[in-house]
Design a protein around this motif. Sequence first.
Motif, PDB file in Angstrom:
ATOM      1  N   GLY A  28      13.500  -8.182 -62.169  1.00  7.40           N
ATOM      2  CA  GLY A  28      13.665  -6.734 -62.136  1.00  7.40           C
ATOM      3  C   GLY A  28      13.360  -6.243 -60.738  1.00  7.40           C
ATOM      4  O   GLY A  28      13.045  -7.031 -59.849  1.00  7.40           O
ATOM      5  N   GLU A  29      13.436  -4.947 -60.527  1.00  2.57           N
ATOM      6  CA  GLU A  29      13.126  -4.391 -59.214  1.00  2.57           C
ATOM      7  C   GLU A  29      11.621  -4.184 -59.098  1.00  2.57           C
ATOM      8  O   GLU A  29      11.017  -3.478 -59.902  1.00  2.57           O
ATOM      9  N   CYS A  30      11.016  -4.793 -58.076  1.00  6.46           N
ATOM     10  CA  CYS A  30       9.582  -4.656 -57.851  1.00  6.46           C
ATOM     11  C   CYS A  30       9.278  -3.229 -57.401  1.00  6.46           C
ATOM     12  O   CYS A  30       9.968  -2.672 -56.544  1.00  6.46           O
ATOM     13  N   VAL A  31       8.246  -2.645 -57.969  1.00  6.42           N
ATOM     14  CA  VAL A  31       7.829  -1.285 -57.628  1.00  6.42           C
ATOM     15  C   VAL A  31       7.368  -1.209 -56.176  1.00  6.42           C
ATOM     16  O   VAL A  31       7.600  -0.209 -55.496  1.00  6.42           O
ATOM     17  N   GLY A  32       6.767  -2.289 -55.662  1.00  2.00           N
ATOM     18  CA  GLY A  32       6.222  -2.270 -54.303  1.00  2.00           C
ATOM     19  C   GLY A  32       7.247  -2.525 -53.218  1.00  2.00           C
ATOM     20  O   GLY A  32       7.376  -1.747 -52.277  1.00  2.00           O
ATOM     21  N   CYS A  33       8.019  -3.609 -53.341  1.00  2.00           N
ATOM     22  CA  CYS A  33       8.930  -4.016 -52.260  1.00  2.00           C
ATOM     23  C   CYS A  33      10.401  -3.754 -52.558  1.00  2.00           C
ATOM     24  O   CYS A  33      11.249  -3.937 -51.694  1.00  2.00           O
ATOM     25  N   ARG A  34      10.702  -3.367 -53.772  1.00  2.00           N
ATOM     26  CA  ARG A  34      12.061  -3.034 -54.212  1.00  2.00           C
ATOM     27  C   ARG A  34      13.020  -4.222 -54.251  1.00  2.00           C
ATOM     28  O   ARG A  34      14.221  -4.054 -54.367  1.00  2.00           O
ATOM     29  N   ARG A  35      12.493  -5.465 -54.152  1.00  2.00           N
ATOM     30  CA  ARG A  35      13.358  -6.643 -54.252  1.00  2.00           C
ATOM     31  C   ARG A  35      13.654  -6.923 -55.715  1.00  2.00           C
ATOM     32  O   ARG A  35      12.886  -6.554 -56.591  1.00  2.00           O
ATOM     33  N   GLN A  36      14.770  -7.580 -55.975  1.00  2.00           N
ATOM     34  CA  GLN A  36      15.128  -8.032 -57.315  1.00  2.00           C
ATOM     35  C   GLN A  36      14.529  -9.427 -57.498  1.00  2.00           C
ATOM     36  O   GLN A  36      15.091 -10.423 -57.028  1.00  2.00           O
ATOM     37  N   VAL A  37      13.363  -9.492 -58.115  1.00  2.00           N
ATOM     38  CA  VAL A  37      12.600 -10.729 -58.284  1.00  2.00           C
ATOM     39  C   VAL A  37      11.881 -10.679 -59.627  1.00  2.00           C
ATOM     40  O   VAL A  37      11.825  -9.627 -60.265  1.00  2.00           O
ATOM     41  N   LEU A  43       2.915  -3.676 -64.948  1.00  2.00           N
ATOM     42  CA  LEU A  43       2.936  -2.741 -63.821  1.00  2.00           C
ATOM     43  C   LEU A  43       4.226  -2.775 -63.009  1.00  2.00           C
ATOM     44  O   LEU A  43       4.488  -1.878 -62.216  1.00  2.00           O
ATOM     45  N   GLY A  44       5.022  -3.835 -63.146  1.00  2.00           N
ATOM     46  CA  GLY A  44       6.314  -3.910 -62.475  1.00  2.00           C
ATOM     47  C   GLY A  44       6.282  -4.425 -61.044  1.00  2.00           C
ATOM     48  O   GLY A  44       7.175  -4.121 -60.255  1.00  2.00           O
ATOM     49  N   TYR A  45       5.262  -5.233 -60.700  1.00  2.00           N
ATOM     50  CA  TYR A  45       5.154  -5.771 -59.346  1.00  2.00           C
ATOM     51  C   TYR A  45       5.463  -7.264 -59.323  1.00  2.00           C
ATOM     52  O   TYR A  45       5.191  -7.982 -60.281  1.00  2.00           O
ATOM     53  N   CYS A  46       5.990  -7.748 -58.202  1.00  2.00           N
ATOM     54  CA  CYS A  46       6.273  -9.169 -58.034  1.00  2.00           C
ATOM     55  C   CYS A  46       5.003  -9.924 -57.620  1.00  2.00           C
ATOM     56  O   CYS A  46       3.974  -9.314 -57.310  1.00  2.00           O
ATOM     57  N   ARG A  47       5.110 -11.222 -57.584  1.00  2.00           N
ATOM     58  CA  ARG A  47       3.948 -12.050 -57.242  1.00  2.00           C
ATOM     59  C   ARG A  47       3.515 -11.811 -55.800  1.00  2.00           C
ATOM     60  O   ARG A  47       2.327 -11.798 -55.495  1.00  2.00           O
ATOM     61  N   LEU A  48       4.454 -11.620 -54.877  1.00  2.00           N
ATOM     62  CA  LEU A  48       4.109 -11.379 -53.483  1.00  2.00           C
ATOM     63  C   LEU A  48       3.321 -10.078 -53.326  1.00  2.00           C
ATOM     64  O   LEU A  48       2.299 -10.044 -52.641  1.00  2.00           O
ATOM     65  N   CYS A  49       3.748  -9.018 -53.967  1.00  3.15           N
ATOM     66  CA  CYS A  49       3.030  -7.737 -53.888  1.00  3.15           C
ATOM     67  C   CYS A  49       1.664  -7.827 -54.560  1.00  3.15           C
ATOM     68  O   CYS A  49       0.685  -7.268 -54.064  1.00  3.15           O
ATOM     69  N   ARG A  50       1.590  -8.541 -55.677  1.00  6.15           N
ATOM     70  CA  ARG A  50       0.296  -8.737 -56.341  1.00  6.15           C
ATOM     71  C   ARG A  50      -0.643  -9.532 -55.441  1.00  6.15           C
ATOM     72  O   ARG A  50      -1.827  -9.225 -55.343  1.00  6.15           O
ATOM     73  N   ALA A  51      -0.114 -10.542 -54.749  1.00  5.55           N
ATOM     74  CA  ALA A  51      -0.938 -11.331 -53.833  1.00  5.55           C
ATOM     75  C   ALA A  51      -1.423 -10.460 -52.673  1.00  5.55           C
ATOM     76  O   ALA A  51      -2.591 -10.522 -52.280  1.00  5.55           O
TER      77      ALA A  51
END
Length: 77
Positions: A28-37, A43-51
């Motif tokens: 899906g679209e990450c809330v933080g970086c807007r990438r499709q990952v 919360l809708g965040y990818c692993r990179l943003c969570r890290a």
Amino acid sequence: MLGLFRLGASPGRFCRGCYTYGHLHAVGECVGCRRQVPVDGKLGYCRLCRAQATWAIKASGKASVIEPYLRRVTCQH
């Protein structure tokens, strides 16, 4: 699927954490970086943003929940 942009990783390969995260979460679209990952369902965040948020918590020296730090994550590319 994009991982944590680990240096030295072979094309098409991920660290165990990124591989597992990608298989456990829907794209899906990450809330933080807007990438499709792959993003977490809560919360809708990818692993990179969570890290990135986790690293900010550690740098602050305070014990905290991740959510306020996730809201501060900005795109790094």
